[in-house]
Design an enzyme around this catalytic site. Structure first.
Site, PDB file in Angstrom:
ATOM      1  N   GLY A  44       0.819  -1.217   0.000  1.00 10.20           N
ATOM      2  CA  GLY A  44       0.000   0.000   0.000  1.00 10.20           C
ATOM      3  C   GLY A  44       0.848   1.260   0.000  1.00 10.20           C
ATOM      4  N   CYS A  45       1.916   1.234   0.773  1.00 12.85           N
ATOM      5  CA  CYS A  45       2.788   2.410   0.868  1.00 12.85           C
ATOM      6  C   CYS A  45       3.545   2.639  -0.437  1.00 12.85           C
ATOM      7  CB  CYS A  45       3.749   2.262   2.040  1.00 12.85           C
ATOM      8  SG  CYS A  45       2.880   2.194   3.631  1.00 12.85           S
ATOM      9  N   THR A  46       3.925   1.567  -1.108  1.00 12.18           N
ATOM     10  CA  THR A  46       4.604   1.685  -2.393  1.00 12.18           C
ATOM     11  C   THR A  46       3.650   2.262  -3.435  1.00 12.18           C
ATOM     12  OG1 THR A  46       6.112  -0.122  -1.872  1.00 12.18           O
ATOM     13  CG2 THR A  46       5.818   0.414  -4.210  1.00 12.18           C
ATOM     14  N   ALA A  49       3.206   6.027  -2.677  1.00  6.46           N
ATOM     15  CA  ALA A  49       4.393   6.797  -3.038  1.00  6.46           C
ATOM     16  C   ALA A  49       4.523   6.926  -4.555  1.00  6.46           C
ATOM     17  CB  ALA A  49       5.648   6.144  -2.449  1.00  6.46           C
TER      18      ALA A  49
END
Length: 155
Positions: A44-46, A49
């Site tokens: 999710g963070c990738t 970003a």
């Protein structure tokens, strides 16, 4: 207590992925998208970003700076930035003091286990340093476009 719309954004100075100290005050006169995320290199963070990366030119045209903050250290941020060619700094809040100041360091639950961590949250800070918009408990899909639309229409 979470930082709220209309309040002055809590100031900070943190080490960034580009090996320099960054302060929120450095960006007075520009809009700032400040997004808190749980961990480098996670799915999710990738995605989040990379979405900010892909729309970075649009944010720049609107005189807006993007800053990501997580509890990861600078070394982790450097790897994440290099792997995904992120054009904006990631800030290391290793003691989570800034996450606490913004009210996004919260009790979380996963698989029946409780722990403290970052609640994925985005703040838009206006050119005067005040919080203009908050998105708590962000769902990644379509989020960056929503932030961009807010800046286009409201700031």
């Amino acid at each position: 207590m979470a930082a709220a719309v209309g309040q002055a954004a809590p100031d900070f100075t943190l080490m960034a992925s580009n090996q320099q100290q960054i302060s929120l005050a450095d960006f007075r006169g520009k809009n700032v998208v400040l997004y808190f995320y749980p961990k480098d290199m996670t799915p999710g963070c990738t995605t989040e970003a990379c979405d900010f990366r892909d729309y970075h030119p649009e944010f720049s045209k609107l005189d807006t700076v993007v800053l990501g903050i997580s509890p990861d250290d600078v070394k982790s941020h450097d790897k994440f930035t290099a792997k995904h060619e992120l054009p904006f700094p990631l800030l290391a809040d290793t003691d989570h003091s800034i996450a606490e100041a913004y009210g996004v360091w919260v009790l979380k639950k996963m698989y029946g286990r409780e722990y403290m961590g970052i609640e994925r949250t985005t703040f838009v800070i206006d050119k005067e340093g005040n919080i203009a918009k908050v998105w708590p408990k962000v769902k990644v899909k379509g989020h960056v476009q929503e932030v961009l639309q807010f800046i286009r229409e409201e700031l």
